[in-house]
Design a protein around this motif. Sequence first.
Motif, mmCIF file in Angstrom:
data_model
loop_
_atom_site.group_PDB
_atom_site.id
_atom_site.type_symbol
_atom_site.label_atom_id
_atom_site.label_comp_id
_atom_site.label_asym_id
_atom_site.label_seq_id
_atom_site.Cartn_x
_atom_site.Cartn_y
_atom_site.Cartn_z
ATOM 1 N N ILE A 175 0.830 -1.200 0.000
ATOM 2 C CA ILE A 175 0.000 0.000 0.000
ATOM 3 C C ILE A 175 0.867 1.254 0.000
ATOM 4 O O ILE A 175 0.497 2.282 -0.594
ATOM 5 N N ASN A 176 2.040 1.212 0.608
ATOM 6 C CA ASN A 176 2.910 2.382 0.589
ATOM 7 C C ASN A 176 3.557 2.595 -0.768
ATOM 8 O O ASN A 176 3.690 3.735 -1.226
ATOM 9 N N SER A 215 0.818 4.036 -2.880
ATOM 10 C CA SER A 215 0.525 5.430 -2.531
ATOM 11 C C SER A 215 1.548 6.379 -3.131
ATOM 12 O O SER A 215 1.198 7.428 -3.695
ATOM 13 N N VAL A 235 -8.710 -0.683 -4.044
ATOM 14 C CA VAL A 235 -7.556 0.168 -4.337
ATOM 15 C C VAL A 235 -6.971 -0.164 -5.709
ATOM 16 O O VAL A 235 -6.660 0.734 -6.508
ATOM 17 N N PHE A 278 -9.411 5.067 -4.357
ATOM 18 C CA PHE A 278 -8.122 4.854 -3.693
ATOM 19 C C PHE A 278 -8.114 5.351 -2.253
ATOM 20 O O PHE A 278 -7.626 4.667 -1.353
ATOM 21 N N ALA A 296 -7.271 2.903 1.111
ATOM 22 C CA ALA A 296 -5.832 2.968 1.369
ATOM 23 C C ALA A 296 -5.562 3.289 2.831
ATOM 24 O O ALA A 296 -4.698 2.670 3.472
ATOM 25 N N ASN A 320 2.955 6.550 5.687
ATOM 26 C CA ASN A 320 2.123 6.554 4.491
ATOM 27 C C ASN A 320 1.888 7.965 3.978
ATOM 28 O O ASN A 320 2.002 8.227 2.775
ATOM 29 N N ASN A 321 1.563 8.890 4.872
ATOM 30 C CA ASN A 321 1.373 10.274 4.447
ATOM 31 C C ASN A 321 2.666 10.861 3.895
ATOM 32 O O ASN A 321 2.650 11.623 2.920
ATOM 33 N N ARG A 368 3.208 9.545 0.406
ATOM 34 C CA ARG A 368 2.300 10.224 -0.528
ATOM 35 C C ARG A 368 2.871 11.585 -0.926
ATOM 36 O O ARG A 368 2.890 11.943 -2.109
#
Length: 482
Positions: free
Chosen positions: A274-275, A278, A338, A379, A383, A403-404, A407
């Motif tokens: 997922i990372n 992203s 996703v 997404f 996510a 994760n942020n 992104r």
Amino acid sequence: MSQRAETETTTGRGGAVWALVITSIAGFMAALDNLVVTTALPAIRADFGGEMHDLEWTVSAYTLTFAVLLMFGAALGDRFGRRKLFLVGLTIFTGASAAAALAPGIDSLIAARAVQGVGAAIMMPLTLTLLTAAVPAAKRGMAYGIWGAVNGLAVASGPLIGGSLTEHISWQWIFWLNVPLGLTVLPLARLRLKESYGNGAPLDITGTVLASGGLFGIVYGLIRGNIDGWTSVQVLAGLIGGGLLLAAFVRHGIRAENPMLPMRLFRNRAFAGINAASLLMFLGMFGSIFLLSQFLQDVLGYSPTEAGLRMLPWTGMPMIVAPIAGYLSDRIGGRPVVAAGLALQAIGLAWFAVILSPDVSYAAQLPALIISGIGMALFFAPAANLVMSSVRPSEQGVASGANNALREVGGALGIATLAAVFSAQGGYGPAQTFVDGLQPALWAGAAAVAVAALAALAIPRRSKTAVHVGETHEESRELIGA
């Protein structure tokens, strides 16, 4: 410092609804400032002058400081109190917004944007951890869906708000807008949010310096490559030095006792997948929106408001679809939602690249905008759910920050990379020259998002990703290695 409980209540006035409202507004402010500048770029260039690389820095100064300090901000919250640091970050963000509105030139605007990013980096990762602490586990999917919808609203309204304020008042008001919002949320957060803590691990100054220096070097090299030459000393120093610093950051994350980003988390396929998805999603999306918003004004001749309105079928779709996506992720798992969203986003960008011309009609653009919008909407909420469910509760602050951060790294790299492709193949000037640069840049963005879809497919099914509070340390270690 002794181990603190994951959630420590210091006031009885908190609650899931207040947490959702406050964290959603704060997330809206931080997400809005990623894209609100895009439709104002031609007006900023007209007022302050500057070339493509100056405009890139008005966006990248925010995304870069946001990215490199996010994990450090999350760690500060875990150690000293998430509500307390949330208030600090919101104060910095609000003050820097006023400074950006008062900026007398491009350099001071870029500096204020960088400070805005510092505030957002402290505030933004704590929105999810504060929300998670306040909402029962069974209802988190829907809560994340609403949080994602509000963030989607920021993405949707960013170009439109930026365009409308720029055209009808002045571009400075895209920053003044944050001031009353911040002043309203600050007392509410102080009175209504519950305090919570992480595990009290030591702050990782070394990791922060390595990540900050590495990412700055790479983004600097990408932005300056077409200006100074890709073989120039300063560009090679930025790219090579940045790469070495990031390699040292990874090594530090493996060997350090309490690293800012424990690299063992990436042994978990869900977290790694997922990372990666992203980062690549934001690389393709941010770089494309940065260029397309200028294409609509500089080539097709739309006003800032008209350009923002015409972007709504793309940027506005999360308002409608994100809550549905959150519900679907609760029912069937986030992985297929996703992956489908990323595939649609890639198709939309590729469609744009195919139909692009100096006189392309809006009707021809509309299918690409709608497809991209649905893809982006599918997404966001799933996510967030995948990230938070892939780690133990005590590591959710680190996971949210990572994760942020990735992104925002993707956004900064996307603007730098796609602008480099644009400048190498075309540039400002005649309409055809702009299109000649934009088409290959959009193909690069579509390719990045398509790879993101493949990364999402590598995420295991839901039964292998959720980490529950009652698991033993040994069970969690087995999960991390899944």
